[in-house]
Write a protein that holds these residues in place. Structure first.
Motif, PDB file in Angstrom:
ATOM      1  N   ALA A 162      -2.253   4.407   4.451  1.00 36.00           N
ATOM      2  CA  ALA A 162      -0.906   4.536   3.889  1.00 36.00           C
ATOM      3  C   ALA A 162      -0.617   5.987   3.488  1.00 36.00           C
ATOM      4  CB  ALA A 162      -0.739   3.602   2.689  1.00 36.00           C
ATOM      5  N   VAL A 163      -1.628   6.667   2.961  1.00 36.17           N
ATOM      6  CA  VAL A 163      -1.460   8.085   2.609  1.00 36.17           C
ATOM      7  C   VAL A 163      -1.073   8.879   3.855  1.00 36.17           C
ATOM      8  CG1 VAL A 163      -2.725  10.183   1.941  1.00 36.17           C
ATOM      9  CG2 VAL A 163      -3.012   8.081   0.611  1.00 36.17           C
ATOM     10  N   ARG A 190      -4.818  14.831  -5.674  1.00 40.05           N
ATOM     11  CA  ARG A 190      -5.137  13.510  -6.220  1.00 40.05           C
ATOM     12  C   ARG A 190      -6.486  13.057  -5.685  1.00 40.05           C
ATOM     13  NH1 ARG A 190      -1.219  14.956  -8.230  1.00 40.05           N
ATOM     14  NH2 ARG A 190       0.783  13.936  -8.601  1.00 40.05           N
ATOM     15  N   TYR A 233       0.817  -1.219   0.000  1.00 37.25           N
ATOM     16  CA  TYR A 233       0.000   0.000   0.000  1.00 37.25           C
ATOM     17  C   TYR A 233       0.851   1.270   0.000  1.00 37.25           C
ATOM     18  CZ  TYR A 233      -4.635  -2.040   0.085  1.00 37.25           C
ATOM     19  OH  TYR A 233      -5.791  -2.683  -0.281  1.00 37.25           O
ATOM     20  N   ASP A 234       2.013   1.220   0.686  1.00 41.42           N
ATOM     21  CA  ASP A 234       2.894   2.391   0.638  1.00 41.42           C
ATOM     22  C   ASP A 234       3.368   2.643  -0.791  1.00 41.42           C
ATOM     23  OD1 ASP A 234       2.675   2.999   3.298  1.00 41.42           O
ATOM     24  OD2 ASP A 234       4.494   1.926   3.902  1.00 41.42           O
ATOM     25  N   GLY A 235       3.637   1.537  -1.497  1.00 38.05           N
ATOM     26  CA  GLY A 235       4.056   1.665  -2.893  1.00 38.05           C
ATOM     27  C   GLY A 235       2.944   2.220  -3.771  1.00 38.05           C
ATOM     28  N   PHE A 236       1.715   1.816  -3.475  1.00 33.69           N
ATOM     29  CA  PHE A 236       0.524   2.332  -4.172  1.00 33.69           C
ATOM     30  C   PHE A 236       0.476   3.859  -4.002  1.00 33.69           C
ATOM     31  CE2 PHE A 236      -4.433   1.462  -4.342  1.00 33.69           C
ATOM     32  CZ  PHE A 236      -4.574   2.429  -5.336  1.00 33.69           C
ATOM     33  N   VAL A 237       0.652   4.307  -2.755  1.00 31.83           N
ATOM     34  CA  VAL A 237       0.608   5.752  -2.501  1.00 31.83           C
ATOM     35  C   VAL A 237       1.748   6.457  -3.239  1.00 31.83           C
ATOM     36  CG1 VAL A 237       0.822   7.544  -0.729  1.00 31.83           C
ATOM     37  CG2 VAL A 237      -0.567   5.501  -0.277  1.00 31.83           C
ATOM     38  N   LYS A 238       2.936   5.848  -3.208  1.00 32.97           N
ATOM     39  CA  LYS A 238       4.074   6.484  -3.900  1.00 32.97           C
ATOM     40  C   LYS A 238       3.806   6.620  -5.394  1.00 32.97           C
ATOM     41  CE  LYS A 238       7.832   5.539  -0.682  1.00 32.97           C
ATOM     42  NZ  LYS A 238       7.720   4.303   0.124  1.00 32.97           N
ATOM     43  N   GLN A 251       2.404   8.255   5.365  1.00 29.70           N
ATOM     44  CA  GLN A 251       3.517   8.862   4.626  1.00 29.70           C
ATOM     45  C   GLN A 251       3.524  10.378   4.740  1.00 29.70           C
ATOM     46  OE1 GLN A 251       4.261   7.265   0.667  1.00 29.70           O
ATOM     47  NE2 GLN A 251       3.356   5.340   1.337  1.00 29.70           N
ATOM     48  N   PHE A 269      -4.726  14.507  -0.732  1.00 24.69           N
ATOM     49  CA  PHE A 269      -5.498  13.441  -1.381  1.00 24.69           C
ATOM     50  C   PHE A 269      -6.970  13.532  -0.984  1.00 24.69           C
ATOM     51  CE2 PHE A 269      -2.744  10.085  -3.212  1.00 24.69           C
ATOM     52  CZ  PHE A 269      -1.501  10.551  -2.840  1.00 24.69           C
ATOM     53  N   MET A 306       1.279  16.285   0.126  1.00 26.27           N
ATOM     54  CA  MET A 306       0.320  16.303  -0.983  1.00 26.27           C
ATOM     55  C   MET A 306      -1.096  16.036  -0.452  1.00 26.27           C
ATOM     56  SD  MET A 306       0.484  14.155  -4.526  1.00 26.27           S
ATOM     57  CE  MET A 306       1.645  15.231  -5.343  1.00 26.27           C
ATOM     58  N   HIS A 333       1.136  12.538   4.103  1.00 24.13           N
ATOM     59  CA  HIS A 333       0.277  13.320   3.213  1.00 24.13           C
ATOM     60  C   HIS A 333      -1.031  13.639   3.920  1.00 24.13           C
ATOM     61  CE1 HIS A 333       3.018  12.568  -0.057  1.00 24.13           C
ATOM     62  NE2 HIS A 333       2.930  11.270   0.134  1.00 24.13           N
ATOM     63  N   TYR A 376      -7.202   0.892   3.653  1.00 21.36           N
ATOM     64  CA  TYR A 376      -5.750   0.660   3.712  1.00 21.36           C
ATOM     65  C   TYR A 376      -4.983   1.708   2.920  1.00 21.36           C
ATOM     66  CZ  TYR A 376      -6.249  -3.597   6.347  1.00 21.36           C
ATOM     67  OH  TYR A 376      -6.516  -4.476   7.358  1.00 21.36           O
ATOM     68  N   PHE A 377      -5.561   2.134   1.804  1.00 23.83           N
ATOM     69  CA  PHE A 377      -4.912   3.188   1.013  1.00 23.83           C
ATOM     70  C   PHE A 377      -4.867   4.492   1.822  1.00 23.83           C
ATOM     71  CE2 PHE A 377      -5.029   6.741  -2.002  1.00 23.83           C
ATOM     72  CZ  PHE A 377      -3.917   6.461  -2.773  1.00 23.83           C
ATOM     73  N   ALA A 418       0.869   6.910  -6.748  1.00 26.83           N
ATOM     74  CA  ALA A 418      -0.158   7.952  -6.894  1.00 26.83           C
ATOM     75  C   ALA A 418       0.452   9.349  -6.766  1.00 26.83           C
ATOM     76  CB  ALA A 418      -1.266   7.762  -5.857  1.00 26.83           C
ATOM     77  N   VAL A 419       1.520   9.460  -5.976  1.00 20.28           N
ATOM     78  CA  VAL A 419       2.193  10.751  -5.818  1.00 20.28           C
ATOM     79  C   VAL A 419       3.036  11.068  -7.056  1.00 20.28           C
ATOM     80  CG1 VAL A 419       3.976  11.978  -4.504  1.00 20.28           C
ATOM     81  CG2 VAL A 419       2.204  10.680  -3.294  1.00 20.28           C
TER      82      VAL A 419
END
Lengths: 100, 144, 130
Positions: free
Chosen positions: C26-27, C124, A83-88, C30, C3, C1, C32, C22-23, A90-91
């Protein structure tokens, strides 16, 4: 642009449509039942193998694991992200389009 | 909306693209997707609709739900022009795959205020390649 | 950023609400910002506090409520979609003379304009659905 696909290619044409309507250079992330599109040797594998040259493909690891699909079963060249990779992704990409 | 009018979004104009890929009536996505486009019009954004895959069936002429009990919202598409939604893209390949031609689609028009309110067609048949560019050039893509 | 997240499916039938959760986590992890989570179509069903899953299953509604509390999230349920599906807050209860309401903690009912606004103001917009 990041495209996500959450449908199995055996159920719906979301992956095909995504590939038809995404530009070369796009990133495509398979999530939920979309991960079945990444299976090596399946009837649907050509969808991805034909586009490996000009699109970057990813699958969501937690969705693979949940479905009992080992990374050895994936088409070569597909990257696994969490999921962290998914966010990255998307960024990094200017926008996200969800093909459902 | 004038520039002076206070709005939390004033000043920002984004290109919104509503991507419609589902047939009407079997599910409610088409109707609720259309509602978003109509509400969104009040925000003075640059709005376009795309009809792809089974979404092209939403624009079929002669829809009549009187014997299935659901709301017939298909006349609402004719109102899009009044809401300043003037760009409707229909993917040629999707139409052809389903054995349809433009004659099967409602003749949607808008009145062009810059041209003495002349009626202009809103539906543009586009190829997959053209649609790739339209999607890529949009700022916000929403799917229904 | 900045979202925003759109959830177009209800809990338990489809994975969409789980994926969105979960998304969203994670946002936030990190660093955001989540401007808004907008619930549309059957997604409005995520906002009922009457949800009672079995002990050994996740409580999808509570999970959203807890995340909202922890991160001061704006969880918005579309009013038109909510009215159709019987998701009611105190105002809607009064307005439509209903005998009860069922909106969960941290959720609020508002118009579709909130979705458009999220599209305009967020960097986003990421949608989850069926």
């Amino acid at each position: 642009m990041l495209h996500t696909v959450n449908k199995s290619p055996f159920e719906k044409n979301s992956l095909q449509t995504c590939l038809r309507l995404s530009q070369p250079g796009s990133s495509i992330l398979l999530i939920e039942d979309g991960i079945y599109g990444a299976l090596k040797g399946s009837d649907a594998a050509a969808n991805i193998t034909e586009h490996l040259q000009d699109r970057q493909f990813y699958v969501l690891g937690p969705d693979l694991k949940a479905r009992g699909i080992d990374k050895s079963r994936l088409i070569d060249g597909i990257e696994i992200v969490d999921y962290d990779g998914f966010v990255k992704l998307a960024v990094e990409e200017p926008k996200v389009q969800s093909w459902m | 909306m004038s520039d002076q009018e206070a709005s939390p979004t004033s000043g920002i104009i984004k290109k919104f693209l509503y991507v419609n890929r589902r047939a009407p009536h079997g599910s409610n996505y088409a109707q609720e997707g259309l509602e978003v486009a109509l509400v969104g019009a009040a925000f003075e954004q640059d709005v376009a609709m795309a009809y792809i895959d089974d979404g092209v069936f939403q624009l079929k002429t002669d829809q009549d739900t009187s014997e299935i009990g659901t709301k017939n919202f298909s006349p609402t598409y004719r109102a899009l022009g009044d809401y300043d939604v003037k760009k409707i893209y229909v993917e040629k390949e999707s139409l052809e795959k389903r054995g349809l031609t433009q004659d099967d689609l409602m003749p949607l028009v808008y009145e062009d205020e810059d041209d003495d309110w002349a009626e202009k067609p809103m539906i543009n048949l586009v190829s997959a390649a053209e649609l790739q560019d339209i999607i890529e050039q949009s700022d916000v893509v929403l799917n229904f | 950023m900045k979202f925003s997240v759109v959830v177009n499916e209800g809990p338990y039938t489809h994975q969409a609400s789980d994926s969105a959760y979960y998304f969203t986590r994670a946002v936030l992890s990190q660093g955001h910002e989540i401007m808004r989570v907008f619930f549309y179509h059957d997604g409005v069903n995520n906002g009922t506090r009457l949800t009672t899953p079995p002990q050994d299953d996740r409580n999808i509604t509570n999970r959203w409520s807890d995340l909202a509390k922890e991160h001061d999230l704006d969880l918005v349920v579309c009013v038109a979609a909510a009215q159709r599906r019987g998701i009611v807050d105190e105002d809607e209860q009064k307005r439509n003379s209903k005998d009860t309401n069922n909106i969960a903690d941290g959720f609020r009912i508002s118009g579709l304009g909130q979705l458009i606004e999220a599209g305009i103001q967020s960097d986003r917009l990421v949608a989850f659905g069926d």
